[in-house]
Design an enzyme around this catalytic site. Structure first.
Site, PDB file in Angstrom:
ATOM      1  N   ASP A   4       0.816  -1.226   0.000  1.00  0.00           N
ATOM      2  CA  ASP A   4       0.000   0.000   0.000  1.00  0.00           C
ATOM      3  C   ASP A   4       0.841   1.264   0.000  1.00  0.00           C
ATOM      4  O   ASP A   4       0.456   2.283   0.568  1.00  0.00           O
ATOM      5  CB  ASP A   4      -0.964   0.019   1.210  1.00  0.00           C
ATOM      6  CG  ASP A   4      -1.800  -1.232   1.245  1.00  0.00           C
ATOM      7  OD1 ASP A   4      -2.340  -1.594   0.196  1.00  0.00           O
ATOM      8  OD2 ASP A   4      -1.886  -1.860   2.316  1.00  0.00           O
TER       9      ASP A   4
ATOM     10  N   LYS B 202       1.923   2.076  -5.225  1.00  0.00           N
ATOM     11  CA  LYS B 202       2.551   1.596  -6.458  1.00  0.00           C
ATOM     12  C   LYS B 202       1.626   1.756  -7.655  1.00  0.00           C
ATOM     13  O   LYS B 202       2.074   2.093  -8.749  1.00  0.00           O
ATOM     14  CB  LYS B 202       2.924   0.109  -6.327  1.00  0.00           C
ATOM     15  CG  LYS B 202       3.958  -0.172  -5.261  1.00  0.00           C
ATOM     16  CD  LYS B 202       4.193  -1.665  -5.082  1.00  0.00           C
ATOM     17  CE  LYS B 202       3.028  -2.412  -4.498  1.00  0.00           C
ATOM     18  NZ  LYS B 202       2.711  -2.096  -3.097  1.00  0.00           N
TER      19      LYS B 202
ATOM     20  N   GLY C 213      -4.283  -4.736  -3.841  1.00  0.00           N
ATOM     21  CA  GLY C 213      -5.315  -3.783  -4.206  1.00  0.00           C
ATOM     22  C   GLY C 213      -4.631  -2.539  -4.714  1.00  0.00           C
ATOM     23  O   GLY C 213      -3.979  -1.836  -3.962  1.00  0.00           O
ATOM     24  N   HIS C 214      -4.705  -2.312  -5.994  1.00  0.00           N
ATOM     25  CA  HIS C 214      -4.032  -1.158  -6.576  1.00  0.00           C
ATOM     26  C   HIS C 214      -5.067  -0.137  -7.034  1.00  0.00           C
ATOM     27  O   HIS C 214      -5.935  -0.445  -7.835  1.00  0.00           O
ATOM     28  CB  HIS C 214      -3.147  -1.598  -7.746  1.00  0.00           C
ATOM     29  CG  HIS C 214      -1.963  -2.391  -7.298  1.00  0.00           C
ATOM     30  ND1 HIS C 214      -1.179  -3.125  -8.145  1.00  0.00           N
ATOM     31  CD2 HIS C 214      -1.432  -2.561  -6.070  1.00  0.00           C
ATOM     32  CE1 HIS C 214      -0.217  -3.712  -7.452  1.00  0.00           C
ATOM     33  NE2 HIS C 214      -0.355  -3.378  -6.190  1.00  0.00           N
TER      34      HIS C 214
ATOM     35  N   GLN D  88       2.219  -5.880  -3.110  1.00  0.00           N
ATOM     36  CA  GLN D  88       2.601  -5.926  -1.686  1.00  0.00           C
ATOM     37  C   GLN D  88       3.924  -5.166  -1.451  1.00  0.00           C
ATOM     38  O   GLN D  88       4.325  -4.376  -2.291  1.00  0.00           O
ATOM     39  CB  GLN D  88       2.698  -7.374  -1.174  1.00  0.00           C
ATOM     40  CG  GLN D  88       1.348  -8.052  -0.980  1.00  0.00           C
ATOM     41  CD  GLN D  88       0.847  -8.751  -2.225  1.00  0.00           C
ATOM     42  OE1 GLN D  88       1.601  -9.359  -2.951  1.00  0.00           O
ATOM     43  NE2 GLN D  88      -0.436  -8.669  -2.477  1.00  0.00           N
TER      44      GLN D  88
HETATM   45  P1  IMP Z   1      -2.346 -12.850   2.383  1.00  0.00           P
HETATM   46  O1  IMP Z   1      -1.427 -12.315   1.360  1.00  0.00           O
HETATM   47  O2  IMP Z   1      -3.799 -12.672   2.061  1.00  0.00           O
HETATM   48  O3  IMP Z   1      -2.015 -14.261   2.788  1.00  0.00           O
HETATM   49  O4  IMP Z   1      -2.131 -11.986   3.727  1.00  0.00           O
HETATM   50  C1  IMP Z   1      -0.941 -12.058   4.479  1.00  0.00           C
HETATM   51  C2  IMP Z   1      -0.565 -10.692   5.043  1.00  0.00           C
HETATM   52  O5  IMP Z   1      -0.204  -9.831   3.980  1.00  0.00           O
HETATM   53  C3  IMP Z   1      -1.691  -9.977   5.779  1.00  0.00           C
HETATM   54  O6  IMP Z   1      -1.128  -9.205   6.813  1.00  0.00           O
HETATM   55  C4  IMP Z   1      -2.279  -9.052   4.714  1.00  0.00           C
HETATM   56  O7  IMP Z   1      -2.928  -7.946   5.276  1.00  0.00           O
HETATM   57  C5  IMP Z   1      -1.008  -8.657   3.986  1.00  0.00           C
HETATM   58  N1  IMP Z   1      -1.250  -8.260   2.592  1.00  0.00           N
HETATM   59  C6  IMP Z   1      -1.475  -9.067   1.541  1.00  0.00           C
HETATM   60  N2  IMP Z   1      -1.613  -8.361   0.414  1.00  0.00           N
HETATM   61  C7  IMP Z   1      -1.462  -7.067   0.768  1.00  0.00           C
HETATM   62  C8  IMP Z   1      -1.460  -5.848   0.021  1.00  0.00           C
HETATM   63  O8  IMP Z   1      -1.614  -5.809  -1.201  1.00  0.00           O
HETATM   64  N3  IMP Z   1      -1.264  -4.709   0.729  1.00  0.00           N
HETATM   65  C9  IMP Z   1      -1.044  -4.724   2.062  1.00  0.00           C
HETATM   66  N4  IMP Z   1      -1.024  -5.836   2.801  1.00  0.00           N
HETATM   67  C10 IMP Z   1      -1.227  -7.001   2.158  1.00  0.00           C
HETATM   68 MG    MG Z   2      -2.809  -1.978  -1.771  1.00  0.00          MG
END
Ligand code: IMP
Ligand code: MG
Length: 425
Positions: free
Chosen positions: A11, A14, A38-39, A220
């Site tokens: 977040d 990007k 989430g972009h 991420q």
């Molecule tokens: P997962 O990727 O859904 O398995 O989540 C694992 C961890 O990564 C959690 O803390 C999520 O909140 C975090 N996470 C996964 N994708 C994102 C992202 O795009 N932005 C911020 N945090 C993320």
């Molecule tokens: Mg995001």
């Protein structure tokens, strides 16, 4: 070939820069993660949110999804359909090797999170982790398998036999669909998506040979890397720079420039250590001003100051050529801004970001105080007219401080979500 990666916990903003830089690129390629990302891209008064499709899509560029990405086929189809409604027919290629997120993955993600209770990671519950785990177990379903019915049937049978009893016994969860229903559903998704099948490694390498410009889009952030992040509070892929090569099928020699996206402060969504987390009302203020709520899950993000031990660690791993500083305007109005210059651990100064999570949860940041600045409508209008030189001197000092601590030049500064609210240095 340019690579954009997140340098914190995701977040960082990007999406906006992938969209901006996509203008001068021919191809935009994603290489890891899935629809946990989430972009957000804002064009005029329109807000686009992508989870899976590369953010270069709205520029009508060629978009590619590499082997290292995990794909939820329904999400992919939804995003394609959203783009079509906007009058954009995506020029999309999806690598045959990319793994497919299945309903049992999502159910397991939810089941595991519920079972962990206090120890919950706070995943996005999109089935990302269980999908990568199945890939490592080597009975995953890949994009190519969706279009080979025999193979799909065989793999669904193997996975059904593996997941159904586990879901039931460990988590008390039952799959909605029978084996046959799953097969029918995914074979049908395969028929719809077949047109996008193509070898992304070949396409990306060919494009480079033809001297085309290729932009690689990370999802991420580095601290969510499964090896180098704050394990176990991480995602299941590699958001660090090196992963672009393995996630697409490219030689590391081909990457010319690595851009690290650094938000002017830090946020984290989900559980896990966060040394510079702000615990007072300043966090609420910044969360409100920065609209810090998850794009994928809507969860409020945790807020913290900029953390240099963390950024130096990430820069060492990913090797940034230039920095993109985002959301500088969110800091506007603060009297003073804190930045962590080093940590203390058990009374001693710690120069390195600890590899051990137990240490990381106990470190105390040593803060340096910098002067605040005002960056509101009036100042933003000045910036739009006159660029960098119109930036308040304290804001320039803040950027210089970042450059000096990381020894990497700041190339872009974002002071709003719109494309035009960007300084190019
Ligand atoms: P997962 O990727 O859904 O398995 O989540 C694992 C961890 O990564 C959690 O803390 C999520 O909140 C975090 N996470 C996964 N994708 C994102 C992202 O795009 N932005 C911020 N945090 C993320
Ligand atoms: Mg995001």
């Amino acid at each position: 070939m340019t690579l954009i990666v997140g340098s914190q916990f995701g977040d960082e903003g990007k999406g906006k820069f992938v969209d901006l830089l996509a203008e001068k690129n021919d191809l935009v390629v994603r290489f890891q993660g899935g629809n946990n990302a989430g972009h957000t891209v804002v064009v005029k008064d329109k807000k686009y949110k992508f989870h899976l499709i590369p953010s270069g899509a709205i520029r009508g560029k060629q978009i590619l999804i590499g082997a290292g990405v995990v794909i939820d086929p329904k999400v992919l189809l939804e995003e394609i359909s959203t783009l079509k409604k906007e009058g954009i027919t995506p020029k999309l290629t999806v690598d045959p090797r990319a793994h497919i997120i299945m309903p049992y993955h999502k159910l397991m993600d939810v089941g595991k999170e519920e079972a962990l209770k206090e120890g919950m990671i706070g995943t996005t519950r999109r089935g990302i982790g269980p999908c990568y785990a199945t890939k490592a177990l080597r009975h995953g379903i890949r994009f190519i398998d969706l279009v080979h019915e025999e193979k799909l049937r065989e793999l669904i049978s193997i996975n059904y036999a593996f997941f159904a009893p586990m879901l039931e016994k460990c988590f008390g969860k039952k799959l909605d669909s029978s084996e046959e229903e799953l097969f029918q559903e995914f074979a049908s998704l395969g028929r719809e998506l077949k047109q996008y099948l193509g070898d992304v490694a070949v396409e990306a390498n060919n494009a480079l040979n033809e001297k085309k410009n290729v932009l690689l889009e990370g999802a991420q952030g580095a601290l969510l890397d499964i090896d180098f992040g704050t394990y176990p509070f991480v995602t299941s892929s590699h958001p660090i720079a090196g992963s672009a090569c393995t996630g697409i099928g490219l030689s590391p020699k081909k990457i010319n420039k690595i851009l690290g996206v650094v938000k002017a402060y830090t946020t984290r969504v989900g559980a896990g250590p966060f040394p510079t987390e702000i615990k007072d009302e300043k966090a609420d203020h910044l969360r409100g001003k920065g609209k810090e709520y998850g794009t994928t899950t809507g969860r409020p993000r945790r807020i913290g100051w900029l953390d240099f031990p963390l950024l130096r660690y990430v820069n060492r791993i990913s090797g940034f050529d230039e920095l993109i500083i985002t959301k500088l305007d969110v800091l506007s109005g603060l009297e003073e801004i804190f930045v962590a210059d080093s940590y203390s651990f058990e009374g001693k100064k710690l120069n390195e970001f600890p590899a051990i999570i137990d240490q990381l949860t106990k470190v105390k940041p040593n803060y340096t105080k910098l002067k605040g600045f005002v960056l509101e409508e009036k100042e933003k209008n000045e910036l739009k007219k006159n660029g960098f030189k119109a930036l308040p001197s304290e804001a320039k000092d803040y950027l210089e401080f970042i450059e000096s601590r990381l020894n990497v030049p700041v190339k872009y500064v974002s002071y709003g979500s719109e494309r035009s609210e960007t300084i190019v240095k």
